[in-house]
Write a protein that holds these residues in place. Structure first.
Motif, short mmCIF file in Angstrom:
data_model
loop_
_atom_site.label_atom_id
_atom_site.label_comp_id
_atom_site.label_asym_id
_atom_site.label_seq_id
_atom_site.Cartn_x
_atom_site.Cartn_y
_atom_site.Cartn_z
N VAL A 193 0.84 -1.21 0.00
CA VAL A 193 0.00 0.00 0.00
C VAL A 193 0.87 1.26 0.00
O VAL A 193 0.59 2.21 -0.73
CB VAL A 193 -0.94 0.00 1.22
CG1 VAL A 193 -1.69 1.32 1.31
CG2 VAL A 193 -1.93 -1.16 1.11
N VAL A 194 1.93 1.25 0.79
CA VAL A 194 2.83 2.42 0.84
C VAL A 194 3.49 2.64 -0.52
O VAL A 194 3.65 3.78 -0.97
CB VAL A 194 3.90 2.22 1.93
CG1 VAL A 194 4.97 3.29 1.83
CG2 VAL A 194 3.25 2.27 3.30
N ALA A 195 3.86 1.55 -1.19
CA ALA A 195 4.48 1.67 -2.51
C ALA A 195 3.52 2.32 -3.50
O ALA A 195 3.95 3.07 -4.38
CB ALA A 195 4.92 0.30 -3.02
N GLY A 196 2.24 2.04 -3.37
CA GLY A 196 1.26 2.68 -4.24
C GLY A 196 0.93 4.09 -3.82
O GLY A 196 0.74 4.98 -4.65
N LEU A 197 0.87 4.31 -2.50
CA LEU A 197 0.50 5.62 -1.98
C LEU A 197 1.58 6.67 -2.22
O LEU A 197 1.28 7.81 -2.62
CB LEU A 197 0.23 5.49 -0.47
CG LEU A 197 -0.27 6.73 0.27
CD1 LEU A 197 -1.62 7.17 -0.25
CD2 LEU A 197 -0.36 6.43 1.77
N LEU A 198 2.83 6.31 -2.01
CA LEU A 198 3.93 7.27 -2.14
C LEU A 198 4.77 7.08 -3.41
O LEU A 198 5.42 8.02 -3.84
CB LEU A 198 4.86 7.16 -0.92
CG LEU A 198 4.22 7.41 0.45
CD1 LEU A 198 5.26 7.26 1.55
CD2 LEU A 198 3.56 8.77 0.51
N GLY A 199 4.74 5.87 -3.96
CA GLY A 199 5.56 5.60 -5.14
C GLY A 199 4.79 5.45 -6.43
O GLY A 199 5.40 5.30 -7.50
N GLY A 200 3.47 5.48 -6.36
CA GLY A 200 2.67 5.39 -7.57
C GLY A 200 2.49 3.99 -8.11
O GLY A 200 2.05 3.81 -9.25
N GLY A 201 2.86 2.97 -7.31
CA GLY A 201 2.68 1.59 -7.75
C GLY A 201 1.21 1.22 -7.84
O GLY A 201 0.35 1.89 -7.26
N PRO A 202 0.88 0.16 -8.58
CA PRO A 202 -0.52 -0.23 -8.74
C PRO A 202 -1.11 -0.76 -7.44
O PRO A 202 -0.39 -1.26 -6.58
CB PRO A 202 -0.44 -1.33 -9.81
CG PRO A 202 0.93 -1.88 -9.68
CD PRO A 202 1.82 -0.74 -9.28
N GLY A 203 -2.42 -0.64 -7.32
CA GLY A 203 -3.10 -1.20 -6.16
C GLY A 203 -3.92 -0.19 -5.39
O GLY A 203 -4.15 0.95 -5.85
#
Length: 257
Positions: A193-203
């Protein structure tokens, strides 16, 4: 039966009380637009559950978290057995592991985004990085905790080192590995979730960021509730799996009066 129903009843009462307090604070305009009413959030949640976008984001989150967790488990146990079984390998990797152990995945997020971009591969790498080291360290501790008498007894029966590793050392380390997996499973979801929230990753992390950027707080809270439920499911699944795998262990055997 009665003993198990009582805690569940109190838990349900606690959840109901929290929802009532939430609703009262929202109606009192305690948080302004940033705190929508509980009824509004659950109505929005019902609408979100009917969209293909939500299920696509949920699938991406679950896929990344579970795949990275599986990769970390296989690699972590293999490396932990190797490091724990050979002193030369242990001393050769000790400094690197101790250096990386306190480094959280969020610290290397900018570098991961720079190299891999806001992609699923970036999220997969971050989650694997966050889960791998705890599994390695716990496996190493489990190997070192193996009873030396059991090792010597296995050798006296003519077992080779490979057989001792799989039939004596690995079962002895399983409780340690189970603890690591129980901690790593929710962490895998959080890092995804953090990767999507701050890094723009999918999910779902990206969906939460988009809802926050658009000022759609009802959707934001609804997605947070979904993540909370997923966290409980991850935790429950790992506990159940640990109980099934370690049914022979003394901590899971029922005491017969």
């Amino acid at each position: 039966m009665k003993g198990s129903i009582r805690p569940m009843a109190f838990s349900a009462l606690g959840v109901a009380a929290a929802l009532v307090i939430w609703q009262v604070l929202a109606e009192a305009d305690a948080g302004g637009n940033a705190l929508p009413a509980a009824t509004t959030v659950f109505t929005t949640l019902a609408a979100i559950l009917g969209t293909a976008t939500f299920w696509s984001s949920l699938g991406a989150t679950l896929g990344i978290a579970l795949l990275a967790l599986a990769i970390s488990a296989v690699a972590g146990v293999a490396l932990g057995l190797l490091i724990g079984s050979f002193e030369t390998v242990r001393y050769a990797t000790l400094a690197v592991l101790e250096f990386l152990k306190p480094v959280p995945p969020i610290v290397i997020l900018p570098l991961a985004v720079l190299v891999l971009g806001p992609t699923g591969e970036m999220s997969l790498f971050l989650v694997a990085f966050g889960c791998l080291l705890p599994i390695i360290m716990q496996t190493v501790d489990g190997v070192h905790g193996t009873d030396p008498v059991a090792r010597d007894t296995a050798r006296s029966y003519g077992m080779g080192e490979a057989e001792i590793l799989t039939r004596v050392v690995l079962p002895s380390a399983l409780p340690y590995i189970g603890t690591a997996m129980r901690v790593a499973a929710p962490a895998a979801l959080v890092v995804t979730v953090v990767a999507g929230l701050l890094g723009g990753g999918p999910g779902l992390g990206r969906s939460i960021y988009q809802a926050q950027a658009a000022g759609d707080y009802a959707s934001l809270y609804a997605l947070v509730i979904v993540l909370g439920v997923l966290g409980l499911l991850f935790q429950g699944a790992t506990r159940l799996a640990e109980r099934r795998v370690l049914h022979w262990h003394e901590s899971y055997r029922e005491v017969v009066p």
